[in-house]
Design an enzyme around this catalytic site. Sequence first.
Site, PDB file in Angstrom:
ATOM      1  N   ARG A 122       0.815  -1.224   0.000  1.00  0.00           N
ATOM      2  CA  ARG A 122       0.000   0.000   0.000  1.00  0.00           C
ATOM      3  C   ARG A 122       0.849   1.276   0.000  1.00  0.00           C
ATOM      4  NH1 ARG A 122      -3.047  -3.366   3.571  1.00  0.00           N
ATOM      5  NH2 ARG A 122      -5.005  -4.031   2.587  1.00  0.00           N
ATOM      6  N   LYS A 144       2.851  11.462 -10.725  1.00  0.00           N
ATOM      7  CA  LYS A 144       2.011  10.619 -11.569  1.00  0.00           C
ATOM      8  C   LYS A 144       2.786   9.347 -11.905  1.00  0.00           C
ATOM      9  CE  LYS A 144      -1.178  13.632 -14.046  1.00  0.00           C
ATOM     10  NZ  LYS A 144      -1.610  14.063 -15.399  1.00  0.00           N
ATOM     11  N   GLU A 186       8.977  18.612 -24.153  1.00  0.00           N
ATOM     12  CA  GLU A 186       8.344  18.924 -22.870  1.00  0.00           C
ATOM     13  C   GLU A 186       8.843  20.259 -22.321  1.00  0.00           C
ATOM     14  OE1 GLU A 186       5.927  17.521 -21.310  1.00  0.00           O
ATOM     15  OE2 GLU A 186       5.795  15.431 -21.930  1.00  0.00           O
ATOM     16  N   LYS A 228       6.507  23.286 -12.793  1.00  0.00           N
ATOM     17  CA  LYS A 228       5.671  22.128 -12.465  1.00  0.00           C
ATOM     18  C   LYS A 228       5.401  22.057 -10.969  1.00  0.00           C
ATOM     19  CE  LYS A 228       4.803  17.310 -13.446  1.00  0.00           C
ATOM     20  NZ  LYS A 228       5.184  16.128 -14.255  1.00  0.00           N
ATOM     21  N   GLU A 238      -4.896  16.802  -9.839  1.00  0.00           N
ATOM     22  CA  GLU A 238      -5.468  17.216 -11.114  1.00  0.00           C
ATOM     23  C   GLU A 238      -6.972  17.426 -11.042  1.00  0.00           C
ATOM     24  OE1 GLU A 238      -5.328  15.425 -15.532  1.00  0.00           O
ATOM     25  OE2 GLU A 238      -3.353  15.645 -14.617  1.00  0.00           O
ATOM     26  N   ARG A 242      -3.908  21.640 -12.701  1.00  0.00           N
ATOM     27  CA  ARG A 242      -2.819  20.724 -13.065  1.00  0.00           C
ATOM     28  C   ARG A 242      -3.008  20.133 -14.459  1.00  0.00           C
ATOM     29  NH1 ARG A 242       0.420  16.010  -9.724  1.00  0.00           N
ATOM     30  NH2 ARG A 242       1.506  15.207 -11.547  1.00  0.00           N
ATOM     31  N   ASN A 246      -0.948  18.782 -19.334  1.00  0.00           N
ATOM     32  CA  ASN A 246      -1.230  17.820 -20.396  1.00  0.00           C
ATOM     33  C   ASN A 246      -1.317  18.477 -21.769  1.00  0.00           C
ATOM     34  OD1 ASN A 246      -1.509  15.374 -18.808  1.00  0.00           O
ATOM     35  ND2 ASN A 246      -3.373  16.281 -17.983  1.00  0.00           N
ATOM     36  N   HIS A 249      -0.831  16.490 -24.982  1.00  0.00           N
ATOM     37  CA  HIS A 249      -0.904  15.067 -24.654  1.00  0.00           C
ATOM     38  C   HIS A 249      -2.185  14.394 -25.141  1.00  0.00           C
ATOM     39  CE1 HIS A 249       2.459  16.272 -22.234  1.00  0.00           C
ATOM     40  NE2 HIS A 249       2.639  15.063 -21.761  1.00  0.00           N
ATOM     41  N   HIS A 253      -0.868  11.279 -26.840  1.00  0.00           N
ATOM     42  CA  HIS A 253      -1.105   9.938 -26.292  1.00  0.00           C
ATOM     43  C   HIS A 253      -1.870   9.064 -27.285  1.00  0.00           C
ATOM     44  CE1 HIS A 253      -0.599  10.908 -21.709  1.00  0.00           C
ATOM     45  NE2 HIS A 253       0.549  10.758 -22.340  1.00  0.00           N
ATOM     46  N   HIS A 266       7.945   9.727 -26.596  1.00  0.00           N
ATOM     47  CA  HIS A 266       6.845  10.481 -26.002  1.00  0.00           C
ATOM     48  C   HIS A 266       6.906  11.962 -26.392  1.00  0.00           C
ATOM     49  CE1 HIS A 266       3.826  11.811 -23.158  1.00  0.00           C
ATOM     50  NE2 HIS A 266       4.702  12.588 -22.563  1.00  0.00           N
TER      51      HIS A 266
END
Length: 363
Positions: A122, A144, A186, A228, A238, A242, A246, A249, A253, A266
């Site tokens: 956990r 993330k 990025e 960031k 998010e 936030r 993206n 993206h 993606h 990426h």
Amino acid sequence: MAGQLVVDLGERTYKIHCGSGLLPETGSYLQALDLATPCLVVSNTTVADLYWPAVEAGLREAGFQPHLALVPDGEEAKSLKVAAGLYNAALDAGIERQAAVIALGGGVVGDVAGFIAATWLRGVPLIQLPTTLLAQVDSSVGGKVAVNHPGGKNLIGAFYQPRVVLADTDALATLPPREIRAGLAEVIKYGVIADADFFAYLEEHLDQALRGDGGVLESLILRCCALKAEVVAGDEREGGRRAILNFGHTVGHAVEAVTGFNTYRHGEAVAMGMVAAARIAVQRGMFSTEETGRLVRLLERAALPVELPILDPAALRAALGHDKKIARGQLRMILPEKLGRVQITPIAVDEIMAAVGPEREAL
């Protein structure tokens, strides 16, 4: 002397260190965190061949008992099958609640190692040792972590913050030029979403960054991490702002998913996605063709793709329909208003397809 930033998240606050010679000092940084002695270092063969001996020596000198677990290169590592193998490695290494999982590598390694750290027992301490420009400016910071699903990228994951990030700029000297260029996508993203002056700085200093100028690269890394950190501190999970991180993206993606996660880096996919978002914003009358031109020229100077390849429309549409930014059935896209400012905008998949399909208008 390494630069230092703080990501202010209350009890989950952590530091980002950026500079030369940090990887051999990993053990010293872990000592300061008062962790248990076993640790699981997740890497791939390419990175481990370069940096594992120095990291291992530093950890052992500091009294730790490191165990190395290798994952495949590329997005293939971000699967539940690979994760299952890492859980076995964590068990064999004796990873307990106060024993760390250490990510030694680029964004893929950071994502899958972070996913293991978030879910083993956990949650156990996560240490990020990013070795690519993309990971140092973006993916290692903010918490993330995820693995992929055949239906889309990063669909299985969590928000899980590291205990410390060590961005050793020496590692950038061993990167192939394509990896530097992918990371710069990025970097450029941050100029568009949050800092027009930074975008102008990139226009002036891009050639130095491409040549591997250490001072320029460290400046870029620290500025991106600062931007960031500010966004994440205000919206860790998010729920709102936030999402601007993206930018590029949504389409990026989808391109990665349709091409099997192994055709484009990426950052290359994000570059195409940023241009697609700019095109949509221009068509909506909210972003200027002049600033779109500046974005396209900067990406082209970095030898990054700005146009999508010909892709199966049905597959692209399906991938867009699995985007993580869908809320209450509505897809949201990050669109630029001007350099340094973007907005989170509800959008129909049809509008995106019209902008990126073969019938699109040239910019």
